[in-house]
Scaffold this active site. Structure first.
Site, PDB file in Angstrom:
ATOM      1  N   GLN A  88      -4.532  18.700 -18.118  1.00 18.98           N
ATOM      2  CA  GLN A  88      -5.741  18.508 -17.320  1.00 18.98           C
ATOM      3  C   GLN A  88      -6.675  17.450 -17.906  1.00 18.98           C
ATOM      4  O   GLN A  88      -7.151  16.566 -17.201  1.00 18.98           O
ATOM      5  CB  GLN A  88      -6.493  19.836 -17.198  1.00 18.98           C
ATOM      6  CG  GLN A  88      -5.753  20.905 -16.427  1.00 18.98           C
ATOM      7  CD  GLN A  88      -6.503  22.232 -16.446  1.00 18.98           C
ATOM      8  OE1 GLN A  88      -7.424  22.448 -17.237  1.00 18.98           O
ATOM      9  NE2 GLN A  88      -6.107  23.139 -15.578  1.00 18.98           N
ATOM     10  N   GLY A  90      -7.068  14.656 -20.377  1.00 14.94           N
ATOM     11  CA  GLY A  90      -7.006  13.208 -20.314  1.00 14.94           C
ATOM     12  C   GLY A  90      -6.256  12.618 -21.488  1.00 14.94           C
ATOM     13  O   GLY A  90      -5.464  13.288 -22.143  1.00 14.94           O
ATOM     14  N   HIS A 278      -3.983  27.218 -27.042  1.00 14.75           N
ATOM     15  CA  HIS A 278      -5.133  26.716 -26.287  1.00 14.75           C
ATOM     16  C   HIS A 278      -6.146  27.840 -26.188  1.00 14.75           C
ATOM     17  O   HIS A 278      -5.815  28.959 -25.803  1.00 14.75           O
ATOM     18  CB  HIS A 278      -4.690  26.262 -24.898  1.00 14.75           C
ATOM     19  CG  HIS A 278      -5.711  25.411 -24.201  1.00 14.75           C
ATOM     20  ND1 HIS A 278      -6.899  25.915 -23.732  1.00 14.75           N
ATOM     21  CD2 HIS A 278      -5.728  24.081 -23.916  1.00 14.75           C
ATOM     22  CE1 HIS A 278      -7.607  24.936 -23.175  1.00 14.75           C
ATOM     23  NE2 HIS A 278      -6.913  23.810 -23.278  1.00 14.75           N
ATOM     24  N   ARG A 324      -9.468  23.043 -31.592  1.00 16.59           N
ATOM     25  CA  ARG A 324      -8.859  24.164 -30.883  1.00 16.59           C
ATOM     26  C   ARG A 324      -8.479  25.331 -31.780  1.00 16.59           C
ATOM     27  O   ARG A 324      -8.583  26.489 -31.385  1.00 16.59           O
ATOM     28  CB  ARG A 324      -7.610  23.676 -30.139  1.00 16.59           C
ATOM     29  CG  ARG A 324      -7.931  22.825 -28.944  1.00 16.59           C
ATOM     30  CD  ARG A 324      -6.677  22.367 -28.243  1.00 16.59           C
ATOM     31  NE  ARG A 324      -7.005  21.634 -27.029  1.00 16.59           N
ATOM     32  CZ  ARG A 324      -6.113  21.083 -26.231  1.00 16.59           C
ATOM     33  NH1 ARG A 324      -4.827  21.181 -26.528  1.00 16.59           N
ATOM     34  NH2 ARG A 324      -6.477  20.437 -25.144  1.00 16.59           N
TER      35      ARG A 324
END
Length: 578
Positions: A88, A90, A278, A324
């Protein structure tokens, strides 16, 4: 050439230590391909370059080299069904005058927790803008905006770990834009053959002891027959193996096929203990594997409890923009501390028009599930996302097996270190696809006739199914599949311990015996091939995790909570005493 020996029948196994289980791990010297020298009908194809995988890495390589030779691109499902499509956020590259390549390098090194290969990081950042300009030239529609002077420029966003806005994106569906653009270009190139619905089974070498690859065995899912592809060069671009975990953001095809094939063929493997989780996967029974992009936090969204209390500042000075690994552990910690099923991500304080414009797909998905992100927070949980380790390569994407290259998530280049920084992954795919293409073109071995090609006379043994039958016990595969993914989540997940790793090692060893016996006696199927590969990937993750006696980046072990002073990547190979 003597056909490989069949795997022995599974026997009852006494209790053993984790070290014994690891020592009895499947050797890369043992191939259990069912091959024979008997002449029988079998489809054989040939090409200069076989690309296994049809995501950003594989398609970029194919397009960069197809003017010089003939290429076969192998796709396990249809061409668009891979991890690239679901990305999603970029792609990171320096386009802003206030930013710098050196800043991109330093941010990446910091996110990688001290064990990135600085030469690789520098190489990637220096080639980022050129690679993005190539994508733009291919037609990828990155978002644009008007600057203060009324001139058009690319809209850049910011994600966790980045000190500047440097993320090019196509709304919140960048991967889909890249995938559809490159797919269309590949389909229209006269020198590229696309083989959809084909599983790669194993790389083909001229002998067990030889370090030279001549192609691959593949399973045609349409005919349910094994075929062979003779190739001068093979490029693995098959993605990662996060399907080894119970909860993952990845599509069904992410079963670590390229990593497992490379290991069985004798390639070096690195840093498999670093699997990224994630931090924000949508928590809803009907959500599937839907990600909530980090770009929301880059645009001001914040994590909170159900009552709206923010918590990230307690875990890192960067708060909601921490990398993350830190964010995933913080969410996991808060869920366990409070006994909650999820945490929340809130962007509702932003104007509705802004949210819908910048995150149309996330807004639409959440709205379909009864969640209006312009008015209420989004329930989120961590999920296995990205493999930071893989097949060890150099700056030309070469592995230690002659004629075999690896690009993208399947590869360990040294870019990510102990943690991947957001939006460096698609970048790595394109940068190393270009590097690989340059190296292959410079080799002078492309574009020859079939008779002149380097592997034209290599003996490829025929696949023999005369001694196997159709499975009447598919439940074994299904049961072992669920068991593997559950104990990997529980024992080798976001937080680990020595005892958990020992338990995982024993279970993997037992399951491998069952699956190897099954593989030896029944015809291949998609589920069998994927389970076989996932067990190999799981074993490599546990081996690397046991070897790392510290907590760093994505690998957190309760028994070794501190950092070692002198640390580096975990590299394993077939000659080591594992």
């Amino acid at each position: 050439m003597q056909a490989p020996t069949a795997v022995p029948t599974a026997t009852s196994e006494p209790a053993m230590s984790a070290q014994t289980a690891i020592l009895e791990a499947d050797s890369p010297e043992i191939s259990v391909a069912k091959v024979t020298s008997l002449p029988e009908a079998q489809a054989e194809h040939s090409c200069d370059l076989l690309v296994i995988g049809s995501g950003a890495a594989g398609l970029s390589l194919a397009l960069n080299i197809a003017d010089h030779c003939n290429v076969i691109v192998l796709s396990k499902s249809d061409i668009d069904e891979g991890s690239t499509r679901y990305a999603q956020g970029g792609i990171a590259a320096v386009f802003d005058d206030n930013d710098s390549i050196e800043s991109h390098i330093q941010d990446t090194l910091k996110a990688g927790a001290g064990i990135c290969d600085e030469e690789v990081v520098r190489f990637t950042a220096q080639n980022a803008k050129q690679s993005m300009q190539w994508l733009i030239g291919e037609g990828v529609p990155f978002d644009q905006e008007l600057d203060a002077n009324g001139d058009t420029r690319f809209h850049l966003t910011r994600e966790g770990g980045h000190s500047h806005r440097r993320i090019l994106h196509a709304a919140d569906a960048t991967g889909a834009a890249v995938q559809s653009t490159l797919s269309e270009r590949v389909k229209n190139h006269p020198n590229i053959q696309l083989f959809e619905r084909y599983n790669a089974i194993d790389l083909i070498k001229t002998s067990k002891s030889d370090n030279h690859c001549v192609g691959a065995y593949v399973w045609n899912r349409n005919t349910e027959k094994v075929e062979s592809i003779r190739a001068t060069f093979v490029a693995l671009a098959s993605g990662g193996g996060s399907k080894v975990y119970q909860y993952t953001s990845n599509p069904d095809v992410s079963s670590g096929d390229g990593i497992a094939m490379a290991w069985r063929a004798g390639c070096n493997i690195g840093n498999m203990e670093f699997n990224q989780f994630h931090p924000t996967c949508l928590y809803h029974p009907d959500a599937g594997n839907f990600l909530i992009s980090e770009a929301l936090r880059g645009e001001g969204a914040y994590l909170c409890h159900g009552d709206g209390t923010r918590f990230m500042q307690q875990f890192d000075e960067r708060g909601d923009l921490a990398p993350r690994d830190i964010v995933a552990r913080a969410i996991d910690f808060e869920m366990k501390r409070l006994g909650e099923d999820c945490m929340y991500l809130n962007i509702s304080h932003k104007p509705s028009e802004f949210i819908i414009k910048h995150f149309p797909n996330i807004y639409k998905k959440c709205r379909s599930l009864g969640i209006d992100i312009t008015r209420q927070p989004i329930p989120v949980v961590p999920a296995a996302h990205y493999s930071c380790g893989g097949v060890v390569t150099d700056l030309d994407a070469r592995t230690n097996l002659n004629n075999v290259y690896a690009i993208g998530e399947v590869a360990y280049t040294g870019l990510h270190g102990a943690n991947r920084m957001a939006s460096n992954s698609l970048l790595e795919c394109v940068v190393f696809a270009h590097a690989c293409a340059r190296h292959l073109i410079a080799s002078g071995q492309l574009g020859h006739s079939k008779q002149q090609s380097a592997n034209a006379n290599a003996i490829i043994e025929l696949w023999d199914e005369s001694r196997v039958i159709d499975s009447d016990e598919a439940v074994i595969i299904q049961h072992n599949w669920h068991e593997l993914r559950l104990f990997m989540w529980d024992y080798v997940g976001i937080v680990r311990s020595n005892k958990r790793l020992e338990r995982a090692a024993r279970r993997i060893n037992l399951l491998k015996q069952e699956v190897d016996e099954y593989y030896s006696n029944f015809k291949v199927s998609n589920n069998m091939l994927e389970l076989r590969n996932l067990l190999c990937v799981a074993q490599l993750i546990v081996i690397c995790a046991i070897k790392r006696k510290e907590s760093r980046g994505l690998h957190y072990n309760l028994d070794y909570p501190e950092l070692l002073e002198n640390s580096g990547p975990t590299i394993i190979n077939k000659d080591m005493s594992l």
